[in-house]
Design a protein around this motif. Structure first.
Motif, mmCIF file in Angstrom:
data_model
loop_
_atom_site.group_PDB
_atom_site.id
_atom_site.type_symbol
_atom_site.label_atom_id
_atom_site.label_comp_id
_atom_site.label_asym_id
_atom_site.label_seq_id
_atom_site.Cartn_x
_atom_site.Cartn_y
_atom_site.Cartn_z
ATOM 1 N N ASP A 290 0.829 -1.204 0.000
ATOM 2 C CA ASP A 290 0.000 0.000 0.000
ATOM 3 C C ASP A 290 0.867 1.258 0.000
ATOM 4 O O ASP A 290 2.008 1.247 0.446
ATOM 5 N N LYS A 291 0.296 2.335 -0.504
ATOM 6 C CA LYS A 291 1.006 3.613 -0.660
ATOM 7 C C LYS A 291 1.427 4.224 0.675
ATOM 8 O O LYS A 291 2.434 4.914 0.762
ATOM 9 N N LYS A 292 0.662 3.968 1.740
ATOM 10 C CA LYS A 292 0.997 4.510 3.057
ATOM 11 C C LYS A 292 2.093 3.707 3.749
ATOM 12 O O LYS A 292 2.532 4.058 4.831
ATOM 13 N N CYS A 293 2.487 2.598 3.142
ATOM 14 C CA CYS A 293 3.538 1.713 3.671
ATOM 15 C C CYS A 293 3.179 1.194 5.066
ATOM 16 O O CYS A 293 3.988 1.253 5.996
ATOM 17 N N GLU A 294 1.966 0.688 5.183
ATOM 18 C CA GLU A 294 1.507 0.077 6.431
ATOM 19 C C GLU A 294 1.441 -1.446 6.336
ATOM 20 O O GLU A 294 1.555 -2.128 7.335
ATOM 21 N N ASN A 295 1.255 -1.973 5.124
ATOM 22 C CA ASN A 295 1.142 -3.420 4.928
ATOM 23 C C ASN A 295 2.440 -3.955 4.326
ATOM 24 O O ASN A 295 2.630 -3.963 3.113
ATOM 25 N N LEU A 296 3.316 -4.419 5.209
ATOM 26 C CA LEU A 296 4.639 -4.889 4.803
ATOM 27 C C LEU A 296 4.540 -6.246 4.116
ATOM 28 O O LEU A 296 4.018 -7.201 4.676
ATOM 29 N N LEU A 297 5.041 -6.307 2.895
ATOM 30 C CA LEU A 297 5.118 -7.576 2.169
ATOM 31 C C LEU A 297 6.377 -8.321 2.587
ATOM 32 O O LEU A 297 6.341 -9.503 2.894
ATOM 33 N N MET A 298 7.498 -7.597 2.621
ATOM 34 C CA MET A 298 8.769 -8.190 3.044
ATOM 35 C C MET A 298 9.785 -7.099 3.334
ATOM 36 O O MET A 298 9.653 -5.979 2.868
ATOM 37 N N THR A 299 10.788 -7.453 4.106
ATOM 38 C CA THR A 299 11.924 -6.571 4.360
ATOM 39 C C THR A 299 13.096 -7.104 3.555
ATOM 40 O O THR A 299 13.389 -8.298 3.595
ATOM 41 N N MET A 300 13.743 -6.224 2.832
ATOM 42 C CA MET A 300 14.910 -6.618 2.041
ATOM 43 C C MET A 300 16.124 -6.727 2.956
ATOM 44 O O MET A 300 16.155 -6.120 4.022
ATOM 45 N N THR A 301 17.115 -7.477 2.529
ATOM 46 C CA THR A 301 18.370 -7.526 3.280
ATOM 47 C C THR A 301 19.068 -6.181 3.132
ATOM 48 O O THR A 301 18.778 -5.414 2.216
ATOM 49 N N ALA A 302 19.998 -5.890 4.014
ATOM 50 C CA ALA A 302 20.733 -4.624 3.977
ATOM 51 C C ALA A 302 21.585 -4.539 2.717
ATOM 52 O O ALA A 302 22.095 -5.556 2.230
ATOM 53 N N THR A 303 21.737 -3.338 2.202
ATOM 54 C CA THR A 303 22.592 -3.144 1.031
ATOM 55 C C THR A 303 24.033 -3.520 1.380
ATOM 56 O O THR A 303 24.495 -3.305 2.491
ATOM 57 N N GLU A 304 24.722 -4.075 0.397
ATOM 58 C CA GLU A 304 26.107 -4.512 0.558
ATOM 59 C C GLU A 304 27.051 -3.351 0.224
ATOM 60 O O GLU A 304 26.607 -2.246 -0.056
ATOM 61 N N THR A 305 28.356 -3.611 0.202
ATOM 62 C CA THR A 305 29.342 -2.561 -0.076
ATOM 63 C C THR A 305 29.181 -1.973 -1.474
ATOM 64 O O THR A 305 29.599 -0.846 -1.718
ATOM 65 N N ASP A 306 28.552 -2.710 -2.386
ATOM 66 C CA ASP A 306 28.297 -2.170 -3.724
ATOM 67 C C ASP A 306 27.005 -1.356 -3.764
ATOM 68 O O ASP A 306 26.583 -0.889 -4.822
ATOM 69 N N GLY A 307 26.362 -1.196 -2.591
ATOM 70 C CA GLY A 307 25.137 -0.415 -2.494
ATOM 71 C C GLY A 307 23.887 -1.162 -2.918
ATOM 72 O O GLY A 307 22.803 -0.594 -2.963
ATOM 73 N N LYS A 308 24.008 -2.445 -3.211
ATOM 74 C CA LYS A 308 22.869 -3.200 -3.754
ATOM 75 C C LYS A 308 22.272 -4.185 -2.751
ATOM 76 O O LYS A 308 22.967 -4.741 -1.922
ATOM 77 N N ALA A 309 20.962 -4.367 -2.898
ATOM 78 C CA ALA A 309 20.218 -5.403 -2.175
ATOM 79 C C ALA A 309 19.152 -5.914 -3.122
ATOM 80 O O ALA A 309 18.577 -5.153 -3.900
ATOM 81 N N VAL A 310 18.897 -7.220 -3.075
ATOM 82 C CA VAL A 310 17.885 -7.828 -3.937
ATOM 83 C C VAL A 310 16.858 -8.510 -3.057
ATOM 84 O O VAL A 310 17.206 -9.237 -2.127
ATOM 85 N N SER A 311 15.588 -8.276 -3.361
ATOM 86 C CA SER A 311 14.510 -8.866 -2.570
ATOM 87 C C SER A 311 14.315 -10.337 -2.921
ATOM 88 O O SER A 311 14.814 -10.816 -3.947
ATOM 89 N N ASP A 312 13.557 -11.031 -2.089
ATOM 90 C CA ASP A 312 13.077 -12.359 -2.441
ATOM 91 C C ASP A 312 12.066 -12.190 -3.576
ATOM 92 O O ASP A 312 11.543 -11.096 -3.806
ATOM 93 N N TYR A 313 11.767 -13.301 -4.256
ATOM 94 C CA TYR A 313 10.748 -13.251 -5.303
ATOM 95 C C TYR A 313 9.380 -13.077 -4.666
ATOM 96 O O TYR A 313 9.119 -13.560 -3.564
ATOM 97 N N PHE A 314 8.503 -12.364 -5.367
ATOM 98 C CA PHE A 314 7.120 -12.234 -4.916
ATOM 99 C C PHE A 314 6.197 -12.258 -6.135
ATOM 100 O O PHE A 314 6.634 -12.103 -7.268
ATOM 101 N N ASP A 315 4.909 -12.463 -5.886
ATOM 102 C CA ASP A 315 3.909 -12.644 -6.930
ATOM 103 C C ASP A 315 3.701 -11.344 -7.710
ATOM 104 O O ASP A 315 3.350 -10.315 -7.138
ATOM 105 N N ALA A 316 3.880 -11.416 -9.022
ATOM 106 C CA ALA A 316 3.723 -10.246 -9.877
ATOM 107 C C ALA A 316 2.262 -9.821 -10.010
ATOM 108 O O ALA A 316 1.978 -8.726 -10.498
ATOM 109 N N ALA A 317 1.338 -10.642 -9.549
ATOM 110 C CA ALA A 317 -0.084 -10.283 -9.608
ATOM 111 C C ALA A 317 -0.394 -9.071 -8.738
ATOM 112 O O ALA A 317 -1.460 -8.465 -8.870
ATOM 113 N N LEU A 318 0.536 -8.690 -7.857
ATOM 114 C CA LEU A 318 0.323 -7.507 -7.021
ATOM 115 C C LEU A 318 0.237 -6.237 -7.854
ATOM 116 O O LEU A 318 -0.293 -5.230 -7.401
#
Length: 164
Positions: A47-75
């Motif tokens: 949701d736009k208000k960021c109240e319904n958390l789908l998942m928390t990503m891992t912290a960004t690494e030294t290259d500044g990147k983090a990748v989420s787990d896969y989730f359903d594209a139907a969202l």
């Protein structure tokens, strides 16, 4: 001695239908130097208000990147927001809207500002402990030096020493 009997059964068939999955790759940078930042943690919300958390990503690494787990594209649409800023940086409160696409890794680039401080010096009269000078004396015109006890290094870890 036991007897083993086998019954004949009709063949069973089944099919696996995989959901259309997607994921997000986030890149975190210093707003001024554009150097990558580690330690930022983002949440993915439904949701736009960021109240319904789908998942928390891992912290960004030294290259500044983090990748989420896969989730359903139907969202169709998700929202990405920083929940923990890297050490030495202000929390970025911007909400990034991401249009979901099946089978793709979607990219988000976000920036943070480093935490800075100000030093304000107010000179007072030694005897009266007031900001107003006694008699003909003046409190204006004093010059002060500000020195670092040790080298102050830029928090992006790449830029180097800011103040010696």
């Amino acid at each position: 001695i036991g007897v083993f009997e086998s019954e004949t059964a009709a063949p069973v068939s089944f099919s696996v239908q995989w959901l259309n999955m997607t994921r997000i790759e986030l890149t975190k940078k210093d707003i001024n130097t554009q150097n990558p930042l580690s330690g930022a943690v983002y949440g993915i919300y439904t949701d736009k208000k960021c109240e319904n958390l789908l998942m928390t990503m891992t912290a960004t690494e030294t290259d500044g990147k983090a990748v989420s787990d896969y989730f359903d594209a139907a969202l169709k649409t998700v929202y990405v927001k920083e929940v923990t800023a890297p050490t030495g940086y202000k929390l970025n409160t911007e909400v990034y809207k991401v249009e979901v696409a099946a089978g793709k890794t979607l990219t988000v680039t976000a920036t943070d500002e480093r935490v800075t401080g100000k030093v304000k010096i107010a000179k007072i009269d030694k005897e009266t402990l007031a900001f107003k000078a006694q008699g003909d004396s003046a409190l204006r015109g004093a010059v002060y030096g500000l020195y670092a006890k040790e080298d102050i290094v830029h928090p992006d870890g790449t830029t180097g020493v800011l103040y010696k």
